[in-house]
Design a protein around this motif. Structure first.
Motif, short mmCIF file in Angstrom:
data_model
loop_
_atom_site.label_atom_id
_atom_site.label_comp_id
_atom_site.label_asym_id
_atom_site.label_seq_id
_atom_site.Cartn_x
_atom_site.Cartn_y
_atom_site.Cartn_z
N ARG A 106 0.82 -1.22 0.00
CA ARG A 106 0.00 0.00 0.00
C ARG A 106 0.85 1.26 0.00
N ARG A 107 2.11 1.13 -0.33
CA ARG A 107 3.08 2.21 -0.41
C ARG A 107 3.37 2.90 0.92
N LEU A 108 3.10 2.20 2.01
CA LEU A 108 3.42 2.76 3.33
C LEU A 108 4.92 2.77 3.57
N GLY A 109 5.62 1.76 3.06
CA GLY A 109 7.09 1.76 3.15
C GLY A 109 7.67 2.94 2.37
N GLY A 110 7.05 3.26 1.24
CA GLY A 110 7.47 4.43 0.47
C GLY A 110 7.28 5.72 1.24
N ARG A 111 6.19 5.80 1.99
CA ARG A 111 5.96 6.99 2.82
C ARG A 111 7.03 7.12 3.89
N LEU A 112 7.36 5.99 4.53
CA LEU A 112 8.43 6.02 5.54
C LEU A 112 9.75 6.44 4.90
N HIS A 113 10.07 5.87 3.75
CA HIS A 113 11.31 6.19 3.06
C HIS A 113 11.36 7.66 2.67
N ASP A 114 10.28 8.19 2.12
CA ASP A 114 10.23 9.61 1.74
C ASP A 114 10.40 10.51 2.96
N HIS A 115 9.77 10.13 4.06
CA HIS A 115 9.90 10.91 5.30
C HIS A 115 11.35 10.91 5.77
N LEU A 116 11.99 9.75 5.69
CA LEU A 116 13.39 9.65 6.08
C LEU A 116 14.27 10.53 5.20
N ILE A 117 14.03 10.53 3.90
CA ILE A 117 14.81 11.36 2.98
C ILE A 117 14.69 12.84 3.36
N LEU A 118 13.49 13.29 3.64
CA LEU A 118 13.28 14.69 4.01
C LEU A 118 13.97 15.01 5.34
N ALA A 119 13.91 14.09 6.30
CA ALA A 119 14.59 14.28 7.59
C ALA A 119 16.10 14.33 7.39
N ALA A 120 16.62 13.46 6.53
CA ALA A 120 18.06 13.42 6.27
C ALA A 120 18.51 14.71 5.59
N ALA A 121 17.74 15.19 4.63
CA ALA A 121 18.08 16.44 3.93
C ALA A 121 18.08 17.61 4.91
N ALA A 122 17.10 17.65 5.79
CA ALA A 122 17.01 18.74 6.77
C ALA A 122 18.20 18.73 7.73
N ARG A 123 18.83 17.59 7.91
CA ARG A 123 19.95 17.46 8.83
C ARG A 123 21.31 17.50 8.12
N GLY A 124 21.30 17.76 6.82
CA GLY A 124 22.52 17.96 6.08
C GLY A 124 23.28 16.72 5.65
N PHE A 125 22.63 15.56 5.66
CA PHE A 125 23.31 14.36 5.18
C PHE A 125 23.50 14.46 3.67
N GLU A 126 24.60 13.91 3.18
CA GLU A 126 24.92 13.95 1.75
C GLU A 126 24.56 12.66 1.03
N ARG A 127 24.49 11.56 1.76
CA ARG A 127 24.21 10.24 1.16
C ARG A 127 23.34 9.43 2.11
N ILE A 128 22.66 8.45 1.53
CA ILE A 128 21.95 7.43 2.30
C ILE A 128 22.45 6.08 1.80
N SER A 129 22.78 5.21 2.74
CA SER A 129 23.23 3.87 2.39
C SER A 129 22.31 2.85 3.05
N LEU A 130 22.43 1.61 2.62
CA LEU A 130 21.67 0.50 3.21
C LEU A 130 22.32 -0.81 2.80
N VAL A 131 21.92 -1.87 3.46
CA VAL A 131 22.30 -3.22 3.05
C VAL A 131 21.01 -3.91 2.62
N ALA A 132 20.92 -4.24 1.34
CA ALA A 132 19.74 -4.94 0.81
C ALA A 132 19.85 -6.42 1.17
N VAL A 133 18.82 -6.95 1.79
CA VAL A 133 18.80 -8.37 2.20
C VAL A 133 17.57 -9.06 1.63
N GLY A 134 17.61 -10.37 1.64
CA GLY A 134 16.44 -11.15 1.24
C GLY A 134 16.01 -10.92 -0.20
N GLY A 135 16.94 -10.61 -1.09
CA GLY A 135 16.59 -10.41 -2.49
C GLY A 135 15.97 -9.06 -2.80
#
Length: 181
Positions: A106-135
């Protein structure tokens, strides 16, 4: 869910039982469940980049992200050390994003991700990283993350892939999504 209010907020002390249960259901079958203490230690490093998703009066998802040096990632077998935040790297590591099973698609994960991006931008982060698991590498690639196959994330399973993207790419994508909704 159609009439339920959807809200993203900071994590409170009373949320940890629900977060730990969701995390276990999402990652135990992959052998990657960390447990409540490790999860909480990661949120304690950067509470301003960790959120829960409420649908109605129930916790329906969460995201944990913390500053981490580029190409680094948390050790799943240890609680986070507060020293990670001492130098405040310009990279924000998206450690965990989970949506309750019954609400996926239902795109709720997308909402969380978008919210995180905006929070990261507001705090001056330059990159976002992650470890993709489970395919999940194709999913994250479709969201602009680039794989670094030369980095083998120890402890994250045989098919784990370290991925990253710039914040400039991330905020453009979020702005487009927001303007189209």
């Amino acid at each position: 869910m159609s009439g339920d209010k959807v809200r993203i907020r900071y994590i409170s002390d009373t949320d940890w039982d629900a977060i730990a249960a969701m995390e276990s259901r999402a990652y135990a079958q992959l052998g990657l469940s960390e447990g409540r203490a490790a999860l909480r230690s990661r949120a304690d490093v950067s509470p301003e980049t960790c959120f829960v998703l409420d649908v109605g009066s129930e916790i329906a998802g969460y995201v944990l992200a913390l500053p981490y040096p580029l190409f680094g990632y948390p050790d799943l077998e240890q609680a986070e050390e507060s020293l990670v935040s001492f130098h405040r790297p310009r990279n924000l590591h998206l450690h965990d994003i989970v949506v309750a099973e019954r609400l996926r698609g239902r795109r709720l994960g997308g909402r969380l991700h978008d919210h995180l991006i905006l929070a990261a931008a507001a705090r001056g982060f330059e990159r976002i990283s992650l470890v993709a698991v489970g395919g999940s590498e194709p999913f994250w690639s479709a969201h602009g993350y680039i794989a670094y196959p030369s980095i083998s994330p120890s402890g994250y399973g045989v098919n784990a892939v370290y991925m990253s993207r710039t914040m400039a790419e991330s905020t453009k994508r979020v702005d487009v999504r927001i303007s189209l909704s």
